[in-house]
Design an enzyme around this catalytic site. Structure first.
Site, PDB file in Angstrom:
ATOM      1  N   ASN A 148       0.869  -1.280  -0.232  1.00  0.00           N
ATOM      2  CA  ASN A 148       0.018   0.169  -0.159  1.00  0.00           C
ATOM      3  C   ASN A 148       1.095   1.208   0.016  1.00  0.00           C
ATOM      4  O   ASN A 148       1.938   1.074   0.655  1.00  0.00           O
ATOM      5  CB  ASN A 148      -1.135   0.024   1.262  1.00  0.00           C
ATOM      6  N   HIS A 157       0.719   5.179   1.420  1.00  0.00           N
ATOM      7  CA  HIS A 157       0.421   6.240   2.015  1.00  0.00           C
ATOM      8  C   HIS A 157       0.986   7.518   2.830  1.00  0.00           C
ATOM      9  O   HIS A 157       1.775   7.550   2.889  1.00  0.00           O
ATOM     10  CB  HIS A 157       0.164   5.371   3.842  1.00  0.00           C
ATOM     11  N   SER A 181       4.814   7.422   2.636  1.00  0.00           N
ATOM     12  CA  SER A 181       5.113   5.093   2.610  1.00  0.00           C
ATOM     13  C   SER A 181       4.641   4.102   1.942  1.00  0.00           C
ATOM     14  O   SER A 181       3.233   4.451   1.632  1.00  0.00           O
ATOM     15  CB  SER A 181       4.831   4.987   4.357  1.00  0.00           C
ATOM     16  N   ASP A 235      -2.830   0.322   7.858  1.00  0.00           N
ATOM     17  CA  ASP A 235      -1.745   1.512   7.726  1.00  0.00           C
ATOM     18  C   ASP A 235      -0.363   1.514   9.001  1.00  0.00           C
ATOM     19  O   ASP A 235       0.864   1.917   9.426  1.00  0.00           O
ATOM     20  CB  ASP A 235      -2.202   2.450   8.146  1.00  0.00           C
TER      21      ASP A 235
HETATM   22  C1  GAR Z   1      -2.474   8.581  -3.038  1.00  0.00           C
HETATM   23  O1  GAR Z   1      -1.623  10.168  -2.582  1.00  0.00           O
HETATM   24  C2  GAR Z   1      -1.945   7.227  -2.333  1.00  0.00           C
HETATM   25  O2  GAR Z   1      -1.080   8.152  -1.044  1.00  0.00           O
HETATM   26  C3  GAR Z   1      -2.958   7.667  -1.007  1.00  0.00           C
HETATM   27  O3  GAR Z   1      -4.353   8.319  -2.053  1.00  0.00           O
HETATM   28  C4  GAR Z   1      -4.470   8.972  -3.092  1.00  0.00           C
HETATM   29  C5  GAR Z   1      -4.327   8.072  -4.339  1.00  0.00           C
HETATM   30  O4  GAR Z   1      -3.974   9.063  -5.147  1.00  0.00           O
HETATM   31  N1  GAR Z   1      -3.684   6.761  -0.313  1.00  0.00           N
HETATM   32  C6  GAR Z   1      -4.850   7.166   0.927  1.00  0.00           C
HETATM   33  O5  GAR Z   1      -5.129   7.828   1.427  1.00  0.00           O
HETATM   34  C7  GAR Z   1      -4.847   5.366   1.537  1.00  0.00           C
HETATM   35  N2  GAR Z   1      -5.010   5.335   2.567  1.00  0.00           N
HETATM   36  P1  GAR Z   1      -4.091   8.683  -7.022  1.00  0.00           P
HETATM   37  O6  GAR Z   1      -5.852   8.021  -7.087  1.00  0.00           O
HETATM   38  O7  GAR Z   1      -4.356   9.742  -7.862  1.00  0.00           O
HETATM   39  O8  GAR Z   1      -3.052   7.462  -7.016  1.00  0.00           O
END
Ligand code: GAR
Length: 218
Positions: free
Chosen positions: A117, A119, A146, A155
């Site tokens: 994942n 995060h 991360s 997480d």
């Molecule tokens: C990313 O920034 C990722 O780190 C976050 O969602 C975004 C997705 O963007 N993930 C989380 O918050 C998971 N807990 P994307 O759809 O443009 O890749």
């Protein structure tokens, strides 16, 4: 003689899919391919039918599927369908790329050691949602992203790699999203390339889970 094994990769998304796009681009540039190994994104699965990441997958000729969580009364039946859909592709690696459903420990156990994942925080700081807001509210000078192996703790699995940014006085939630995503788009493909090259593994001993890179504990 060269041994050539292709790793099957499945990506789970919920939205825009900019990280998915970075992975697709890295794959086209050959980052997941070496003399003795390769990895291929076989499918992208969203829990939301309107996720733009599904369009990105289709444009790249990758199977794009939806398992809409709204269609299920119970989390267990949603996850049963999700597992059935994922397992058609027999993934060696399951990548969460902005997948915004909390997975049950049963599902995590099914893929333990194969799920990663990304995060948007310097874990173990700021698990869960609204990480950028918390960074601003707390006046943090540093923030980051991360990549970690997924375990049953939200997480909380072993960290594989992080990238840091500086928080500046004029930063807003939106500017932090942009800065963090720039880092994510480099970091995530890098980690996936390690996995494809068999440099990265998940080990669990005496109840402690660890990420191992090139034989060394991270
Ligand atoms: C990313 O920034 C990722 O780190 C976050 O969602 C975004 C997705 O963007 N993930 C989380 O918050 C998971 N807990 P994307 O759809 O443009 O890749």
């Amino acid at each position: 003689m060269t041994i050539h094994s292709q790793k099957s990769i499945v990506v789970l998304i919920s939205g825009n899919g900019s990280n998915l796009q970075a992975l697709i681009d890295a794959q086209s540039q050959g980052l997941f391919h070496g003399e003795t190994f390769s990895g291929k994104i076989k499918a992208v699965i969203s829990n939301k039918p309107d996720a733009y990441g599904l369009v990105r997958a289709e444009k790249a000729g990758i199977d794009a599927l939806c398992v809409d969580h709204h269609q299920f009364n119970q989390k267990s039946s949603f996850e049963a369908q999700l597992i059935e859909t994922i397992d058609q592709y027999q993934p060696d690696l399951l990548i969460l790329a902005g997948f915004m459903r909390i997975l049950s420990s049963d599902l995590v156990q099914h893929y333990l050691g194969k799920i990663i994942n990304i995060h948007p925080s310097l874990l173990p700081k700021y698990k869960g949602l609204h990480t950028h807001r918390q960074v601003l509210e707390n006046g943090d000078k540093e923030h980051g992203t991360s990549v970690h192996f997924v375990t049953a703790e939200l997480d909380g699995g072993p960290i594989i790699a992080q990238r840091r940014i500086y928080v500046e006085a004029h930063d807003t939630e939106q500017s932090l999203v942009e800065k963090i995503q720039q880092q994510e788009h480099q970091l995530y493909p890098q980690v996936v390339s390690w996995f494809c090259a068999d440099k990265l593994e998940f080990r669990q001993k005496d109840g402690t889970a660890r990420a191992i890179l090139d034989g060394k504990i991270l």
